[in-house]
Scaffold this motif. Structure first.
Motif, PDB file in Angstrom:
ATOM      1  N   VAL A  54       0.832  -1.199   0.109  1.00  0.00           N
ATOM      2  CA  VAL A  54      -0.056   0.089   0.032  1.00  0.00           C
ATOM      3  C   VAL A  54       0.933   1.116  -0.122  1.00  0.00           C
ATOM      4  O   VAL A  54       1.956   1.275   0.512  1.00  0.00           O
ATOM      5  N   LEU A  55       0.296   2.333  -0.466  1.00  0.00           N
ATOM      6  CA  LEU A  55       1.185   3.433  -0.600  1.00  0.00           C
ATOM      7  C   LEU A  55       1.046   4.328   0.826  1.00  0.00           C
ATOM      8  O   LEU A  55       0.619   4.050   1.609  1.00  0.00           O
ATOM      9  N   TYR A  57       0.843   7.436   2.512  1.00  0.00           N
ATOM     10  CA  TYR A  57       0.059   8.916   2.692  1.00  0.00           C
ATOM     11  C   TYR A  57       0.731   9.923   3.245  1.00  0.00           C
ATOM     12  O   TYR A  57       0.072  10.908   3.196  1.00  0.00           O
ATOM     13  N   MET A  66      -2.824  11.408  -5.882  1.00  0.00           N
ATOM     14  CA  MET A  66      -4.208  10.694  -5.648  1.00  0.00           C
ATOM     15  C   MET A  66      -5.267  11.880  -5.707  1.00  0.00           C
ATOM     16  O   MET A  66      -4.953  12.980  -5.066  1.00  0.00           O
ATOM     17  N   ALA A  79     -10.444  -2.645  -4.178  1.00  0.00           N
ATOM     18  CA  ALA A  79      -9.490  -2.962  -5.184  1.00  0.00           C
ATOM     19  C   ALA A  79      -9.538  -4.188  -5.473  1.00  0.00           C
ATOM     20  O   ALA A  79      -9.440  -5.272  -4.530  1.00  0.00           O
ATOM     21  N   MET A  88      -8.061  -4.801  -1.603  1.00  0.00           N
ATOM     22  CA  MET A  88      -8.776  -3.898  -0.570  1.00  0.00           C
ATOM     23  C   MET A  88     -10.360  -4.217  -0.667  1.00  0.00           C
ATOM     24  O   MET A  88     -10.911  -4.130  -1.572  1.00  0.00           O
ATOM     25  N   PRO A  89     -10.844  -4.316   0.515  1.00  0.00           N
ATOM     26  CA  PRO A  89     -12.433  -4.783   0.565  1.00  0.00           C
ATOM     27  C   PRO A  89     -13.120  -3.328   0.054  1.00  0.00           C
ATOM     28  O   PRO A  89     -12.582  -2.337   0.459  1.00  0.00           O
ATOM     29  N   TYR A  91     -16.258  -0.796   0.980  1.00  0.00           N
ATOM     30  CA  TYR A  91     -16.947  -0.260   1.919  1.00  0.00           C
ATOM     31  C   TYR A  91     -18.378   0.323   1.764  1.00  0.00           C
ATOM     32  O   TYR A  91     -18.758   0.850   2.834  1.00  0.00           O
ATOM     33  N   MET A 103     -13.409  10.379   4.564  1.00  0.00           N
ATOM     34  CA  MET A 103     -12.103   9.769   4.475  1.00  0.00           C
ATOM     35  C   MET A 103     -11.075  10.851   4.034  1.00  0.00           C
ATOM     36  O   MET A 103      -9.791  10.567   4.197  1.00  0.00           O
ATOM     37  N   ILE A 107      -7.406  11.354   5.237  1.00  0.00           N
ATOM     38  CA  ILE A 107      -6.314  10.723   4.520  1.00  0.00           C
ATOM     39  C   ILE A 107      -5.297  11.930   4.225  1.00  0.00           C
ATOM     40  O   ILE A 107      -4.233  11.947   4.218  1.00  0.00           O
TER      41      ILE A 107
END
Ligand code: HEC
Length: 113
Positions: A54-55, A57, A66, A79, A88-89, A91, A103, A107
């Motif tokens: 994962v990136l 942030y 992004m 994803a 990635m699930p 939501y 978010m 983020i």
């Protein structure tokens, strides 16, 4: 006079409650749903986050690449990798639209310097 001061104070406190509540909610949602992979500070430095690459942030260049729309879309839909395996699930059914939108701000706040 004291009464006026007290009413003013109460009015201010009442106005602040929703703001504080929503700020706590987004953080709570992050801890509950996202932290496992993306880390408490958004750096992605957790065992799962590292494995899934994962990136980070906290980096300005990652933030710049992004868009707000991407943040919302991936949080809503999740994803998959090239093989179609979920990385990635999604939501959409766990968070409200408002919580997903919140978010973005959280983020963005992970960026350092
Ligand atoms: C099971 C681990 C996992 C969980 C839990 C998770 N993510 Fe992710 N997330 C990923 C992975 C892996 C990617 C990269 C997917 C890709 O680009 O193909 C990603 C990508 C993203 C991106 C797009 C930018 C990027 O890094 O590529 C955002 C924004 C994001 N996640 C936000 C969230 C939010 C918000 C939550 C919680 C509601 C969350 N993630 C929960 C694994 C996870």
């Amino acid at each position: 006079m004291q009464n006026i001061a007290r009413s003013l104070l109460l009015a201010c406190a009442a106005a602040l409650v929703p703001v504080l509540a929503s700020a706590a909610d987004v953080k709570e949602n992050w801890v509950k749903h996202c932290q496992k992979c993306h880390a408490a500070d958004g750096s992605g430095s957790t065992p799962v986050g590292k494995k899934l690459k994962v990136l980070n942030y906290t980096l300005p260049e990652v933030q710049a690449a992004m868009t707000d729309e991407e943040i919302v879309k991936i949080t809503r839909d999740g994803a998959k990798d090239e093989a179609g395996k979920t990385t990635m699930p999604a939501y959409a059914d766990k968070l409200t639209e408002e919580e997903i939108q919140a978010m973005i701000g959280l983020i963005r706040s992970f960026q350092k310097s």
